[in-house]
Design a protein around this motif. Structure first.
Motif, mmCIF file in Angstrom:
data_model
loop_
_atom_site.group_PDB
_atom_site.id
_atom_site.type_symbol
_atom_site.label_atom_id
_atom_site.label_comp_id
_atom_site.label_asym_id
_atom_site.label_seq_id
_atom_site.Cartn_x
_atom_site.Cartn_y
_atom_site.Cartn_z
ATOM 1 N N VAL A 65 4.361 -5.136 -4.642
ATOM 2 C CA VAL A 65 5.110 -4.771 -3.062
ATOM 3 C C VAL A 65 5.099 -5.983 -2.096
ATOM 4 C CG1 VAL A 65 4.324 -2.764 -3.208
ATOM 5 C CG2 VAL A 65 2.862 -4.774 -2.380
ATOM 6 N N LYS A 66 4.992 -7.087 -2.696
ATOM 7 C CA LYS A 66 4.907 -8.681 -1.418
ATOM 8 C C LYS A 66 6.523 -8.851 -1.638
ATOM 9 C CE LYS A 66 0.649 -10.900 -2.278
ATOM 10 N NZ LYS A 66 -0.398 -12.109 -2.491
ATOM 11 N N SER A 67 7.026 -8.203 -3.164
ATOM 12 C CA SER A 67 8.296 -8.789 -2.790
ATOM 13 C C SER A 67 9.696 -7.536 -2.241
ATOM 14 C CB SER A 67 8.946 -9.086 -4.114
ATOM 15 O OG SER A 67 9.270 -7.631 -4.839
ATOM 16 N N MET A 68 8.633 -6.376 -1.611
ATOM 17 C CA MET A 68 10.125 -5.244 -1.227
ATOM 18 C C MET A 68 10.072 -5.744 0.453
ATOM 19 S SD MET A 68 7.984 -2.230 -2.948
ATOM 20 C CE MET A 68 9.029 -0.709 -2.464
ATOM 21 N N HIS A 69 11.266 -5.276 0.942
ATOM 22 C CA HIS A 69 11.417 -5.771 2.126
ATOM 23 C C HIS A 69 10.575 -4.551 2.939
ATOM 24 C CE1 HIS A 69 14.117 -5.032 6.202
ATOM 25 N NE2 HIS A 69 14.395 -6.322 5.490
ATOM 26 N N PRO A 70 10.189 -4.566 4.283
ATOM 27 C CA PRO A 70 9.394 -3.390 4.520
ATOM 28 C C PRO A 70 9.991 -2.162 4.814
ATOM 29 C CG PRO A 70 9.345 -6.265 5.543
ATOM 30 C CD PRO A 70 10.441 -5.880 4.605
ATOM 31 N N LYS A 71 11.329 -2.577 5.006
ATOM 32 C CA LYS A 71 11.968 -0.906 4.925
ATOM 33 C C LYS A 71 12.560 -0.331 3.857
ATOM 34 C CE LYS A 71 15.463 0.128 8.323
ATOM 35 N NZ LYS A 71 16.875 -0.122 9.479
ATOM 36 N N GLN A 72 12.211 -0.683 2.826
ATOM 37 C CA GLN A 72 12.347 -0.157 1.480
ATOM 38 C C GLN A 72 10.994 0.238 0.844
ATOM 39 O OE1 GLN A 72 12.826 -3.331 -1.594
ATOM 40 N NE2 GLN A 72 13.106 -1.833 -2.897
ATOM 41 N N THR A 73 10.035 -0.447 1.616
ATOM 42 C CA THR A 73 8.523 0.034 1.348
ATOM 43 C C THR A 73 8.273 1.013 2.189
ATOM 44 O OG1 THR A 73 7.780 -2.264 1.733
ATOM 45 C CG2 THR A 73 5.791 -0.561 1.666
ATOM 46 N N ALA A 74 8.399 1.375 3.323
ATOM 47 C CA ALA A 74 8.267 2.661 4.187
ATOM 48 C C ALA A 74 9.568 3.457 4.034
ATOM 49 C CB ALA A 74 9.192 2.233 5.493
ATOM 50 N N ARG A 75 9.977 3.449 3.299
ATOM 51 C CA ARG A 75 10.589 4.542 2.596
ATOM 52 C C ARG A 75 9.952 5.067 1.578
ATOM 53 N NH1 ARG A 75 15.895 1.073 2.419
ATOM 54 N NH2 ARG A 75 16.761 1.453 4.100
ATOM 55 N N LYS A 76 9.358 4.231 1.065
ATOM 56 C CA LYS A 76 8.892 4.796 -0.098
ATOM 57 C C LYS A 76 7.037 4.832 -0.223
ATOM 58 C CE LYS A 76 11.104 2.868 -4.297
ATOM 59 N NZ LYS A 76 11.892 3.306 -4.285
ATOM 60 N N LEU A 77 6.757 4.598 1.011
ATOM 61 C CA LEU A 77 4.679 4.994 1.707
ATOM 62 C C LEU A 77 5.160 5.152 3.137
ATOM 63 C CD1 LEU A 77 3.388 1.617 -0.054
ATOM 64 C CD2 LEU A 77 2.979 4.096 -0.965
ATOM 65 N N CYS A 78 4.380 6.236 3.270
ATOM 66 C CA CYS A 78 4.014 6.386 4.731
ATOM 67 C C CYS A 78 2.519 5.821 4.627
ATOM 68 C CB CYS A 78 4.363 7.381 5.405
ATOM 69 S SG CYS A 78 4.644 8.063 7.465
ATOM 70 N N MET A 79 1.503 5.245 5.593
ATOM 71 C CA MET A 79 0.086 6.103 6.073
ATOM 72 C C MET A 79 0.177 6.043 7.338
ATOM 73 S SD MET A 79 -2.468 3.127 5.681
ATOM 74 C CE MET A 79 -4.939 2.912 6.578
ATOM 75 N N LEU A 80 -1.396 6.435 7.020
ATOM 76 C CA LEU A 80 -1.506 7.664 8.537
ATOM 77 C C LEU A 80 -2.943 7.508 9.456
ATOM 78 C CD1 LEU A 80 -0.498 10.765 8.822
ATOM 79 C CD2 LEU A 80 0.598 8.964 9.060
ATOM 80 N N SER A 81 -2.958 6.608 10.423
ATOM 81 C CA SER A 81 -4.551 5.975 10.471
ATOM 82 C C SER A 81 -4.882 7.518 10.883
ATOM 83 C CB SER A 81 -4.439 4.774 11.145
ATOM 84 O OG SER A 81 -3.553 3.849 11.166
ATOM 85 N N GLN A 82 -6.801 6.886 11.132
ATOM 86 C CA GLN A 82 -8.063 7.729 11.413
ATOM 87 C C GLN A 82 -7.050 8.308 13.027
ATOM 88 O OE1 GLN A 82 -11.540 6.006 11.673
ATOM 89 N NE2 GLN A 82 -11.469 4.576 9.961
ATOM 90 N N ARG A 83 -7.031 7.222 13.502
ATOM 91 C CA ARG A 83 -6.564 7.655 14.826
ATOM 92 C C ARG A 83 -4.940 7.161 15.415
ATOM 93 N NH1 ARG A 83 -9.829 9.045 19.164
ATOM 94 N NH2 ARG A 83 -11.809 9.171 19.233
ATOM 95 N N ASN A 84 -4.089 9.017 15.858
ATOM 96 C CA ASN A 84 -2.863 8.092 15.594
ATOM 97 C C ASN A 84 -2.602 8.249 17.263
ATOM 98 O OD1 ASN A 84 -1.926 7.413 12.794
ATOM 99 N ND2 ASN A 84 -2.674 9.850 12.632
ATOM 100 N N VAL A 85 -1.706 7.098 17.972
ATOM 101 C CA VAL A 85 -1.546 7.552 19.011
ATOM 102 C C VAL A 85 0.032 8.097 19.891
ATOM 103 C CG1 VAL A 85 -2.005 6.749 21.754
ATOM 104 C CG2 VAL A 85 -3.657 6.728 19.666
ATOM 105 N N ALA A 86 0.521 8.121 20.297
ATOM 106 C CA ALA A 86 1.831 8.469 20.920
ATOM 107 C C ALA A 86 1.889 8.362 22.029
ATOM 108 C CB ALA A 86 2.419 9.687 20.596
ATOM 109 N N PRO A 87 2.869 8.344 23.438
ATOM 110 C CA PRO A 87 2.748 8.257 24.323
ATOM 111 C C PRO A 87 2.476 9.524 24.619
ATOM 112 C CG PRO A 87 4.854 7.274 23.366
ATOM 113 C CD PRO A 87 3.976 7.239 22.222
ATOM 114 N N ASP A 88 2.176 9.343 26.588
ATOM 115 C CA ASP A 88 1.763 10.641 26.931
ATOM 116 C C ASP A 88 2.689 11.670 26.871
ATOM 117 O OD1 ASP A 88 -0.848 10.245 27.214
ATOM 118 O OD2 ASP A 88 -0.361 8.982 29.044
ATOM 119 N N ASP A 89 4.529 11.140 27.017
ATOM 120 C CA ASP A 89 5.391 11.853 27.544
ATOM 121 C C ASP A 89 6.060 12.519 26.165
ATOM 122 O OD1 ASP A 89 6.337 9.470 26.987
ATOM 123 O OD2 ASP A 89 7.931 9.286 29.248
#
Length: 260
Positions: A65-89
């Motif tokens: 995974v170190k050799s993968m471009h961040p966008k390439q990784t994002a197409r294959k992996l998605c992580m959701l944390s304990q707390r996910n915060v979105a803008p109020d609107d």
């Protein structure tokens, strides 16, 4: 599909993860359990490339995974944390749309295919009715489903969930884990999640990885891992184990703290 090969993670002089190895097959649900401070979330963050590995390597479909471009990784992996915060609107539909950006070029607008995928993700998470609602106005369970919908729109092969039931009441915990199980069964999505509740881990997992003080204590099916010895050694609790012979999913009944 995913292989964690002898990784160690250090912050300054402190070792958080030590010589840790395990693998995840395509279409599995694998839960990581262990006491607070044992390194569970750090391990998940390393898989998501949010934390650097000091030694060893993590391979996704045979590629470091170190050799993968961040966008390439994002197409294959998605992580959701304990707390996910979105803008109020921010609306639910706007949040879910963010899942499409790893597939777009810089400043490229969303197209018809993206809109179809966003609509599909909202439908799969039973949120179509809420698409114009602000994320901040949702209940805990609804908000967690909205973040999972965003992850679905990203179309990852592996969904990483860091304590997805934290801060939720019992009914919403059940709702979220049933959704994750549904996505796994119907779409074949591979899931790796950190859980605190041993019975939830036992019920929803194909395999369980036990972490203790940064090291792998055990790894196996729920029936192999969920034993009185494991609970006593790792959690310092005595328990009784009840097993559903049909599903082979042990249920843990905690009794009292085990004496040293």
């Amino acid at each position: 599909m995913l292989r964690v090969d002898s990784i160690s993670i250090r912050y300054e002089r402190k070792t958080i993860i030590q010589d840790f190895s395990f693998s995840v097959n395509e279409g599995e649900i694998v839960s990581i359990i262990g006491p607070n401070g044992s390194g569970k979330s750090t391990l998940l963050k390393a898989i998501a490339r949010q934390t650097s590995v000091s030694e060893g390597k993590i391979e996704l479909e045979g590629i470091d995974v170190k050799s993968m471009h961040p966008k390439q990784t994002a197409r294959k992996l998605c992580m959701l944390s304990q707390r996910n915060v979105a803008p109020d609107d921010m609306t639910v539909a706007d949040l879910v749309a963010y899942g499409r950006y790893p597939h777009k070029k810089w400043f490229e607008k969303l197209g018809k295919e993206d809109d179809e995928i966003i609509g599909w993700a909202l439908d799969r998470t039973h949120l179509s009715y809420y698409k114009d609602r602000r994320v901040a106005s949702l209940s805990g369970g609804e908000a967690q489903r909205a973040w999972i919908a965003m992850a679905l729109a990203q179309r990852p092969k592996i969904l990483l969930l860091d304590e997805p039931t934290t801060y939720l009441d019992i009914s919403h915990q059940h709702e979220v884990l049933e959704l994750v199980h549904e996505l796994n069964q119907e779409m074949g999505m591979t899931v790796i999640m950190v859980l605190h509740d041993l019975n939830q881990a036992s019920h929803y997992s194909d395999r369980i990885v036990v972490v203790r003080e940064g090291r792998k204590q055990m790894c196996g099916s729920p029936s192999q891992v969920m034993t009185t010895d494991m609970v006593r050694d790792v959690y310092q609790m005595n328990c009784e184990i009840q097993c559903d012979c049909k599903e082979k999913k042990p249920r843990i009944h905690l009794l009292h703290t085990a004496r040293s």
